[in-house]
Design an enzyme around this catalytic site. Sequence first.
Site, PDB file in Angstrom:
ATOM      1  N   GLU A  49       0.849  -1.200   0.000  1.00 25.30           N
ATOM      2  CA  GLU A  49       0.000   0.000   0.000  1.00 25.30           C
ATOM      3  C   GLU A  49       0.878   1.241   0.000  1.00 25.30           C
ATOM      4  O   GLU A  49       1.939   1.271   0.637  1.00 25.30           O
ATOM      5  CB  GLU A  49      -0.897  -0.005   1.238  1.00 25.30           C
ATOM      6  CG  GLU A  49      -1.891   1.134   1.310  1.00 25.30           C
ATOM      7  CD  GLU A  49      -2.853   0.983   2.483  1.00 25.30           C
ATOM      8  OE1 GLU A  49      -3.226   2.018   3.073  1.00 25.30           O
ATOM      9  OE2 GLU A  49      -3.227  -0.155   2.829  1.00 25.30           O
ATOM     10  N   ASP A  58       0.224   5.422   0.579  1.00 30.24           N
ATOM     11  CA  ASP A  58      -0.849   6.266   1.105  1.00 30.24           C
ATOM     12  C   ASP A  58      -0.635   7.757   0.962  1.00 30.24           C
ATOM     13  O   ASP A  58       0.465   8.273   1.212  1.00 30.24           O
ATOM     14  CB  ASP A  58      -1.020   6.023   2.616  1.00 30.24           C
ATOM     15  CG  ASP A  58      -1.601   4.675   2.944  1.00 30.24           C
ATOM     16  OD1 ASP A  58      -2.239   4.078   2.070  1.00 30.24           O
ATOM     17  OD2 ASP A  58      -1.406   4.223   4.087  1.00 30.24           O
ATOM     18  N   GLU A 103      -3.221  10.276   3.032  1.00 29.65           N
ATOM     19  CA  GLU A 103      -4.402  10.425   3.862  1.00 29.65           C
ATOM     20  C   GLU A 103      -4.454  11.858   4.377  1.00 29.65           C
ATOM     21  O   GLU A 103      -3.423  12.411   4.795  1.00 29.65           O
ATOM     22  CB  GLU A 103      -4.398   9.448   5.038  1.00 29.65           C
ATOM     23  CG  GLU A 103      -4.499   7.998   4.621  1.00 29.65           C
ATOM     24  CD  GLU A 103      -4.574   7.036   5.795  1.00 29.65           C
ATOM     25  OE1 GLU A 103      -4.941   5.875   5.573  1.00 29.65           O
ATOM     26  OE2 GLU A 103      -4.253   7.456   6.934  1.00 29.65           O
ATOM     27  N   HIS A 139      -0.900  12.818   5.690  1.00 29.62           N
ATOM     28  CA  HIS A 139      -0.268  11.610   6.214  1.00 29.62           C
ATOM     29  C   HIS A 139       0.177  10.739   5.040  1.00 29.62           C
ATOM     30  O   HIS A 139      -0.616  10.457   4.136  1.00 29.62           O
ATOM     31  CB  HIS A 139      -1.281  10.863   7.083  1.00 29.62           C
ATOM     32  CG  HIS A 139      -0.799   9.568   7.650  1.00 29.62           C
ATOM     33  ND1 HIS A 139      -0.252   9.449   8.904  1.00 29.62           N
ATOM     34  CD2 HIS A 139      -0.806   8.308   7.125  1.00 29.62           C
ATOM     35  CE1 HIS A 139       0.054   8.184   9.142  1.00 29.62           C
ATOM     36  NE2 HIS A 139      -0.263   7.476   8.068  1.00 29.62           N
ATOM     37  N   THR A 140       1.438  10.300   5.037  1.00 31.28           N
ATOM     38  CA  THR A 140       1.955   9.401   4.001  1.00 31.28           C
ATOM     39  C   THR A 140       2.529   8.161   4.665  1.00 31.28           C
ATOM     40  O   THR A 140       3.062   8.215   5.773  1.00 31.28           O
ATOM     41  CB  THR A 140       3.031  10.077   3.135  1.00 31.28           C
ATOM     42  OG1 THR A 140       4.169  10.392   3.950  1.00 31.28           O
ATOM     43  CG2 THR A 140       2.497  11.357   2.501  1.00 31.28           C
ATOM     44  N   ASN A 141       2.436   7.026   3.953  1.00 33.54           N
ATOM     45  CA  ASN A 141       2.942   5.778   4.516  1.00 33.54           C
ATOM     46  C   ASN A 141       3.155   4.778   3.391  1.00 33.54           C
ATOM     47  O   ASN A 141       2.630   4.944   2.277  1.00 33.54           O
ATOM     48  CB  ASN A 141       1.949   5.226   5.544  1.00 33.54           C
ATOM     49  CG  ASN A 141       2.574   4.214   6.499  1.00 33.54           C
ATOM     50  OD1 ASN A 141       3.774   3.951   6.453  1.00 33.54           O
ATOM     51  ND2 ASN A 141       1.758   3.620   7.364  1.00 33.54           N
ATOM     52  N   GLU A 143       5.619   6.108   8.391  1.00 34.78           N
ATOM     53  CA  GLU A 143       4.829   7.326   8.309  1.00 34.78           C
ATOM     54  C   GLU A 143       5.679   8.594   8.285  1.00 34.78           C
ATOM     55  O   GLU A 143       6.640   8.723   9.042  1.00 34.78           O
ATOM     56  CB  GLU A 143       3.859   7.433   9.489  1.00 34.78           C
ATOM     57  CG  GLU A 143       2.863   6.303   9.596  1.00 34.78           C
ATOM     58  CD  GLU A 143       3.299   5.211  10.550  1.00 34.78           C
ATOM     59  OE1 GLU A 143       4.527   5.098  10.805  1.00 34.78           O
ATOM     60  OE2 GLU A 143       2.432   4.479  11.045  1.00 34.78           O
ATOM     61  N   TRP A 159      -9.222   9.108  16.598  1.00 37.22           N
ATOM     62  CA  TRP A 159      -7.774   9.329  16.531  1.00 37.22           C
ATOM     63  C   TRP A 159      -7.340  10.398  15.532  1.00 37.22           C
ATOM     64  O   TRP A 159      -6.234  10.938  15.639  1.00 37.22           O
ATOM     65  CB  TRP A 159      -7.047   8.026  16.163  1.00 37.22           C
ATOM     66  CG  TRP A 159      -7.396   7.501  14.798  1.00 37.22           C
ATOM     67  CD1 TRP A 159      -8.365   6.621  14.496  1.00 37.22           C
ATOM     68  CD2 TRP A 159      -6.770   7.845  13.538  1.00 37.22           C
ATOM     69  NE1 TRP A 159      -8.412   6.380  13.132  1.00 37.22           N
ATOM     70  CE2 TRP A 159      -7.435   7.113  12.529  1.00 37.22           C
ATOM     71  CE3 TRP A 159      -5.723   8.689  13.187  1.00 37.22           C
ATOM     72  CZ2 TRP A 159      -7.087   7.212  11.182  1.00 37.22           C
ATOM     73  CZ3 TRP A 159      -5.374   8.784  11.841  1.00 37.22           C
ATOM     74  CH2 TRP A 159      -6.042   8.045  10.862  1.00 37.22           C
ATOM     75  N   ARG A 184       8.950   5.497  20.059  1.00 36.40           N
ATOM     76  CA  ARG A 184       8.031   4.526  19.467  1.00 36.40           C
ATOM     77  C   ARG A 184       8.729   3.231  19.105  1.00 36.40           C
ATOM     78  O   ARG A 184       8.174   2.137  19.278  1.00 36.40           O
ATOM     79  CB  ARG A 184       7.381   5.142  18.235  1.00 36.40           C
ATOM     80  CG  ARG A 184       6.463   4.209  17.472  1.00 36.40           C
ATOM     81  CD  ARG A 184       5.973   4.880  16.192  1.00 36.40           C
ATOM     82  NE  ARG A 184       5.156   3.998  15.379  1.00 36.40           N
ATOM     83  CZ  ARG A 184       4.785   4.277  14.136  1.00 36.40           C
ATOM     84  NH1 ARG A 184       5.157   5.417  13.569  1.00 36.40           N
ATOM     85  NH2 ARG A 184       4.043   3.416  13.452  1.00 36.40           N
TER      86      ARG A 184
END
Length: 309
Positions: free
Chosen positions: A120, A122, A124, A137-139, A149, A215, A295
């Site tokens: 995928e 992305d 978003e 948002h990219t991923n 991300e 979220w 993270r």
Amino acid sequence: MAKMQQLGAGGGRRGGAMLPRVAAAAAALVVVVAAVVGVAHGGNFYEECDSTWEPQNCWSSDNGNSLSLALVSNYSGSMIRSKRQFVYGTVSTSIQLVPGNSAGTVTTFYTSSLGDNHDEIDFEFLGNETGQPYTIHTNVYANGAGDKEMQFKPWFDPTDGYHNYTISWTPCRIAWYIDGTLMRVFRNYQSSNGVPFPTWQPMYAYSSIWAAEDWATQKGRVKTDWSKAPFVANYHGIDLDICECYGGGCVYGCAAAFGSGGGGGCGQLSDAELGQMQWVQDNYRIYNYCVDYTRFNGRIAPECSLPQF
């Protein structure tokens, strides 16, 4: 926007027999020529896309050149998907995002394969309360693994008219552009450094709008004001410059077409493009997985220490 024409329902996935590598290489030119015949430029939503979720919330107009996707409740948004699958290519569309208070809404433009271990790429667009900027948002996912991300604030008003969003996927890199400005690159370090990269699973192009108030906006602190519904994202034009492929031998032909020996995509990025990307990332990037040590327990992904271009 008046309800002019609803998109058709989605069709089934076509399959292809797997060719041996030697046969695939010999057949590459035939496969590539067949794929190029299917390339669309500045296409028509009605001809190129199916509505795959809540078709009553999706309408086309202007002979299929314009499209609206509506989010009407917490459970009822809308999605479209390209009729054709592909391996490598460039997909783009122009979007006018939901204006005003868009908190809790997510509008998307992305490519994805099918199945659990999917690939995928992305875009978003996370809505916000009135007066606060969207988050872009990219991923990237490869074989089901994501966590790549990067997020940006827009350097323009994405609700004021249409802005073009482009995803370029080649065997060498993935690149994200907005209005022709390069904002991010993800290089293929799979063979050299073991970094997962989408290389063989055919993808569709998608767009959707859906609810994520738990979220999406300020980590869920700001909820959706459903009295403002429906929330409508408008689209104009879809460009699919792709190597049409449904699995099997065409995967190798598409790699040849978009690799260094074929139809481009593996050349050097220009100094102007690199300058654009540096400017965007220096001034508008707000999250980068490569520096989120908390993270990832103090570790960073191997590609983060390697050149982006």
